[in-house]
Scaffold this motif. Structure first.
Motif, PDB file in Angstrom:
ATOM      1  N   ASP A   1       0.843  -1.196   0.000  1.00  0.00           N
ATOM      2  CA  ASP A   1       0.000   0.000   0.000  1.00  0.00           C
ATOM      3  C   ASP A   1       0.881   1.250   0.000  1.00  0.00           C
ATOM      4  N   VAL A   2       0.492   2.221  -0.770  1.00  0.00           N
ATOM      5  CA  VAL A   2       1.215   3.492  -0.788  1.00  0.00           C
ATOM      6  C   VAL A   2       0.765   4.282   0.449  1.00  0.00           C
ATOM      7  N   PRO A   3       1.693   4.832   1.243  1.00  0.00           N
ATOM      8  CA  PRO A   3       1.280   5.585   2.442  1.00  0.00           C
ATOM      9  C   PRO A   3       0.300   6.696   2.070  1.00  0.00           C
ATOM     10  N   GLU A   4      -0.705   6.912   2.939  1.00  0.00           N
ATOM     11  CA  GLU A   4      -1.777   7.847   2.550  1.00  0.00           C
ATOM     12  C   GLU A   4      -1.286   9.272   2.343  1.00  0.00           C
ATOM     13  N   ASP A   5      -0.200   9.653   3.046  1.00  0.00           N
ATOM     14  CA  ASP A   5       0.352  11.002   2.817  1.00  0.00           C
ATOM     15  C   ASP A   5       0.824  11.149   1.374  1.00  0.00           C
ATOM     16  N   PHE A   6       1.373  10.037   0.880  1.00  0.00           N
ATOM     17  CA  PHE A   6       1.889  10.120  -0.486  1.00  0.00           C
ATOM     18  C   PHE A   6       0.752  10.042  -1.510  1.00  0.00           C
ATOM     19  N   VAL A   7      -0.328   9.358  -1.141  1.00  0.00           N
ATOM     20  CA  VAL A   7      -1.532   9.391  -2.006  1.00  0.00           C
ATOM     21  C   VAL A   7      -2.035  10.834  -2.059  1.00  0.00           C
ATOM     22  N   ALA A   8      -2.043  11.482  -0.870  1.00  0.00           N
ATOM     23  CA  ALA A   8      -2.524  12.871  -0.804  1.00  0.00           C
ATOM     24  C   ALA A   8      -1.643  13.771  -1.663  1.00  0.00           C
ATOM     25  N   GLN A   9      -0.330  13.511  -1.608  1.00  0.00           N
ATOM     26  CA  GLN A   9       0.590  14.363  -2.381  1.00  0.00           C
ATOM     27  C   GLN A   9       0.361  14.197  -3.887  1.00  0.00           C
ATOM     28  N   GLN A  10       0.134  12.950  -4.310  1.00  0.00           N
ATOM     29  CA  GLN A  10      -0.135  12.722  -5.742  1.00  0.00           C
ATOM     30  C   GLN A  10      -1.431  13.431  -6.148  1.00  0.00           C
ATOM     31  N   LEU A  11      -2.454  13.308  -5.282  1.00  0.00           N
ATOM     32  CA  LEU A  11      -3.746  13.936  -5.605  1.00  0.00           C
ATOM     33  C   LEU A  11      -3.578  15.442  -5.776  1.00  0.00           C
ATOM     34  N   LYS A  12      -2.818  16.032  -4.833  1.00  0.00           N
ATOM     35  CA  LYS A  12      -2.622  17.480  -4.875  1.00  0.00           C
ATOM     36  C   LYS A  12      -1.864  17.868  -6.150  1.00  0.00           C
ATOM     37  N   SER A  13      -0.837  17.103  -6.478  1.00  0.00           N
ATOM     38  CA  SER A  13      -0.041  17.421  -7.674  1.00  0.00           C
ATOM     39  C   SER A  13      -0.932  17.490  -8.908  1.00  0.00           C
ATOM     40  N   VAL A  14      -1.798  16.500  -9.051  1.00  0.00           N
ATOM     41  CA  VAL A  14      -2.631  16.458 -10.269  1.00  0.00           C
ATOM     42  C   VAL A  14      -3.753  17.496 -10.183  1.00  0.00           C
ATOM     43  N   LEU A  15      -4.499  17.457  -9.074  1.00  0.00           N
ATOM     44  CA  LEU A  15      -5.731  18.271  -9.018  1.00  0.00           C
ATOM     45  C   LEU A  15      -5.442  19.778  -8.932  1.00  0.00           C
ATOM     46  N   SER A  16      -4.282  20.143  -8.364  1.00  0.00           N
ATOM     47  CA  SER A  16      -4.015  21.579  -8.230  1.00  0.00           C
ATOM     48  C   SER A  16      -3.536  22.182  -9.549  1.00  0.00           C
ATOM     49  N   ASP A  17      -3.130  21.331 -10.466  1.00  0.00           N
ATOM     50  CA  ASP A  17      -2.509  21.852 -11.679  1.00  0.00           C
ATOM     51  C   ASP A  17      -3.328  21.574 -12.938  1.00  0.00           C
ATOM     52  N   MET A  18      -3.950  20.401 -12.995  1.00  0.00           N
ATOM     53  CA  MET A  18      -4.578  19.976 -14.258  1.00  0.00           C
ATOM     54  C   MET A  18      -6.090  19.963 -14.087  1.00  0.00           C
ATOM     55  N   GLN A  19      -6.790  20.387 -15.124  1.00  0.00           N
ATOM     56  CA  GLN A  19      -8.256  20.417 -15.063  1.00  0.00           C
ATOM     57  C   GLN A  19      -8.817  19.008 -15.243  1.00  0.00           C
ATOM     58  N   VAL A  20      -9.280  18.408 -14.158  1.00  0.00           N
ATOM     59  CA  VAL A  20      -9.800  17.033 -14.237  1.00  0.00           C
ATOM     60  C   VAL A  20     -11.316  17.078 -14.437  1.00  0.00           C
ATOM     61  N   ASP A  21     -11.807  16.288 -15.408  1.00  0.00           N
ATOM     62  CA  ASP A  21     -13.264  16.253 -15.640  1.00  0.00           C
ATOM     63  C   ASP A  21     -13.938  15.192 -14.781  1.00  0.00           C
ATOM     64  N   VAL A  22     -13.303  14.019 -14.716  1.00  0.00           N
ATOM     65  CA  VAL A  22     -13.922  12.898 -13.999  1.00  0.00           C
ATOM     66  C   VAL A  22     -12.852  12.186 -13.176  1.00  0.00           C
ATOM     67  N   VAL A  23     -13.181  11.859 -11.924  1.00  0.00           N
ATOM     68  CA  VAL A  23     -12.299  11.007 -11.133  1.00  0.00           C
ATOM     69  C   VAL A  23     -12.902   9.608 -11.110  1.00  0.00           C
ATOM     70  N   LYS A  24     -12.063   8.621 -11.362  1.00  0.00           N
ATOM     71  CA  LYS A  24     -12.512   7.226 -11.330  1.00  0.00           C
ATOM     72  C   LYS A  24     -11.688   6.510 -10.270  1.00  0.00           C
ATOM     73  N   THR A  25     -12.332   5.814  -9.353  1.00  0.00           N
ATOM     74  CA  THR A  25     -11.566   5.124  -8.323  1.00  0.00           C
ATOM     75  C   THR A  25     -11.587   3.613  -8.533  1.00  0.00           C
ATOM     76  N   GLY A  26     -10.448   3.000  -8.182  1.00  0.00           N
ATOM     77  CA  GLY A  26     -10.333   1.537  -8.173  1.00  0.00           C
ATOM     78  C   GLY A  26      -9.998   1.108  -6.759  1.00  0.00           C
ATOM     79  N   VAL A  27      -8.845   0.431  -6.578  1.00  0.00           N
ATOM     80  CA  VAL A  27      -8.486  -0.023  -5.220  1.00  0.00           C
ATOM     81  C   VAL A  27      -8.215   1.182  -4.316  1.00  0.00           C
ATOM     82  N   LEU A  28      -8.983   1.254  -3.227  1.00  0.00           N
ATOM     83  CA  LEU A  28      -8.731   2.249  -2.170  1.00  0.00           C
ATOM     84  C   LEU A  28      -8.461   1.402  -0.926  1.00  0.00           C
TER      85      LEU A  28
END
Ligand SMILES: Cc1ncc(COP(=O)(O)OP(=O)(O)O)c(N)n1
Ligand SMILES: Cc1ncsc1CCOP(=O)(O)O
Ligand SMILES: [Mg+2]
Length: 535
Positions: free
Chosen positions: A60-87
């Protein structure tokens, strides 16, 4: 949307686990989005060591690092749809929801509640269930559990039939109360400003694992209506990653701006086509084999994605004279036919001015697209092109199918009327997709059209390499005799007066649809029984 040279590209963010074998997870999501023409960014929640034999390890990727990835993408790129798989943990669900609160996405949240891999390995433990139910689902626009996941989410209830799946879809839908409160306000606003709305939470219970079913049956429930989405089951072991792919395709279509039901239907068709295409490929030594998302490796194969022969099941052909007689508009008539179960619509306007025909075609196309039902134009290639309809139907004295194909290109559907073996062979050579054969029985709808009877229809069906729809004088009292014929190419009936020369189009279409379904089920059961007895 991502801007590229002024063009915007729909963007899906996949929040899921990595599959080293690349059949499922993030890798399937990337391939599915690429195949559907959509940009896909990724936030990896877990890394699996996995192949066609199963899952050998999960990190499992540590949740802080999941948060960091989310911030990197969502703060910079215009996302239309989020799709989730394994959480993999409750903490990751929380991190995701916090990120989405900070950076809301434009169109939708698609939740595929992955818990167990195809090989049976647990990817998210049962402790996650309450977090899914109470925190994630209320925010989702669609949740897409398979039978096992739906059962686990509903406390282990047994799901063995289509009726059980409907019940599960309803119960899961009821888990979105906060969403309903939120959308209720939105619904009022949209109604006031006259916009269409498509915001209720939706549930798709996937029946791929349903025992004893010859078809792949999924149940879609939008809070108001159940839709039984049925496609033939592809016999293959190469199915690893179908769930991830389906959810990603739904996300991709939503990102393009398609309505929910259309997105689900397009996604299901894509998966069926990909499985059919890859049913014999060999990757790995185990039984959890991946399929090929890129359908362009075999030339010409992707035509199957354009046209689904089962769309011929109940083919509604319009008649504006009949609609006028009963005092309704063409758009209302088409909407009612689709709600009653029509699987394809043909606009047949023999006397309309070109401009009126085009306007009607555009209006009807909007209705058809909202239900994911193809719209064809009778005779007029120009109207089909100008309206961007899904295709045309031409007769023996209309524009030849080969010329229509040249004008319309490979992405459109072409049907041809055929009464003889020679015409059926020519239709196939010309690049048509299906044949309309008749008049089977006599009719007042088309003058000077000799009938070919059931025998003539059978002859054409047996000679045809293309799927066939029967037409001419067909109604609820004789459709059974047509569909009872033991000819594999016959896919359905095309009907004018039995639907439109009636007061209530919805009721009449439903009546015919139910009757055809009864025949379909009877035939499927007979085939099944024959297969079981080895005859
Ligand atoms: C599904 C389907 N089959 C046959 C026809 C008849 O087409 P055609 O022979 O060109 O006659 P018109 O409908 O144009 O009068 C059809 N329209 N649809
Ligand atoms: C268009 C057409 N082509 C062959 S028969 C026919 C008319 C079918 O109309 P109905 O379903 O009312 O008999
Ligand atoms: Mg014609």
């Amino acid at each position: 949307m991502i801007e590229k040279n002024g063009d915007s590209i729909p963007h899906v963010l996949s929040v899921a686990g990595s599959d080293s074998g690349a059949g499922a997870g993030i890798q399937a999501d990337l391939k599915a989005c690429a195949a559907r023409g959509v940009y896909c960014s990724t936030v990896i929640t877990a890394v699996t060591a996995q192949n066609t034999l199963g899952v050998q390890g999960v990190h499992d990727v540590p949740e802080d690092f999941v948060a960091q990835q989310l911030k990197s993408v969502l703060s910079d790129m215009q996302v239309d749809v989020v799709k989730t798989g394994v959480l993999p943990s409750i903490r990751v669900v929380k991190v995701l929801l916090q990120s989405l609160a900070e950076f809301p996405v434009r169109a939708a949240l698609v939740v595929d509640p992955v818990m167990v891999s195809t090989s049976g390995d647990v990817l998210a433990g049962s402790s996650i269930l309450s977090s899914f139910r109470e925190e994630l689902f209320p925010m989702a626009d669609i949740v897409t559990p398979n039978i096992k996941e739906a059962s686990a989410l509903l406390g282990g209830i047994h799901l063995e039939t289509v009726a059980d799946m409907c019940n599960a879809a309803k119960l899961l839908h009821a888990l979105g109360p906060r969403k309903v409160l939120k959308v209720e306000r939105l619904r009022v606003i949209l109604q006031v400003i006259g916009e269409a709305w498509d915001v209720f939470q939706n549930v798709l219970v996937k029946g791929g694992d349903l025992p004893d079913s010859l078809d792949a049956v999924d149940i879609f429930f939008n809070g108001e209506r159940f839709y039984e989405l049925r496609l033939s089951r592809i016999k293959t072991r190469n199915t690893h990653g179908t769930g991830c792919t389906l959810a990603s395709c739904i996300a991709a279509e939503l990102a393009k701006g398609s309505p929910m039901l259309t997105s689900v239907k397009v996604a299901k068709r894509y998966v069926e086509t990909a499985l059919e295409y890859s049913k014999e490929i060999l990757i790995g030594n185990g039984s959890q084999r991946p399929f090929d998302h890129s359908l362009r490796l075999k030339s010409g194969f992707h035509r199957k994605e354009v046209f689904n022969p089962s769309d011929l099941f109940l083919y509604a052909v319009t008649d504006s004279g009949m609609n006028k007689k009963w005092g309704r508009s063409m758009v209302d008539a088409v909407g009612a036919a689709i709600q009653g179960g029509a699987t394809i619509v043909q606009l047949r306007e023999k006397d309309a001015e070109t401009q009126d025909f085009l306007e009607t075609a555009k209006a009807c196309l909007a209705v058809c697209r909202s239900y994911g039902v193809p719209l064809l134009i009778n005779d007029r290639i120009d109207v089909a092109l100008a309206s961007d309809a899904d295709g045309v139907h031409v007769g023996q004295s209309d524009m030849p199918a080969s010329a229509a194909r040249t004008l319309l290109g490979p992405e459109k559907i072409i049907g041809v009327s055929c009464k003889t073996i020679e015409q059926a062979q020519q239709a196939w050579i010309s690049g048509a997709d299906y044949i309309g054969s008749g008049g089977v029985y006599s009719t007042n709808t088309k003058a000077n059209n000799p009938t070919i009877g059931l025998d003539g229809l059978k002859t054409v069906c047996l000679a045809s390499k293309l799927p066939v729809v029967a037409i001419g004088g067909i109604n609820a009292s004789n459709a059974g005799s047509v569909m009872k014929m033991e000819v594999p190419n016959l896919k359905g009936v095309a009907v004018v007066s039995a639907l439109f020369d009636r007061e209530n189009v919805l009721t009449e279409t439903k009546k015919l649809h139910d009757l055809l379904m009864e025949h379909h089920h009877r035939k499927s059961n007979e085939i099944h029984a024959r297969q079981l007895s080895g005859k």
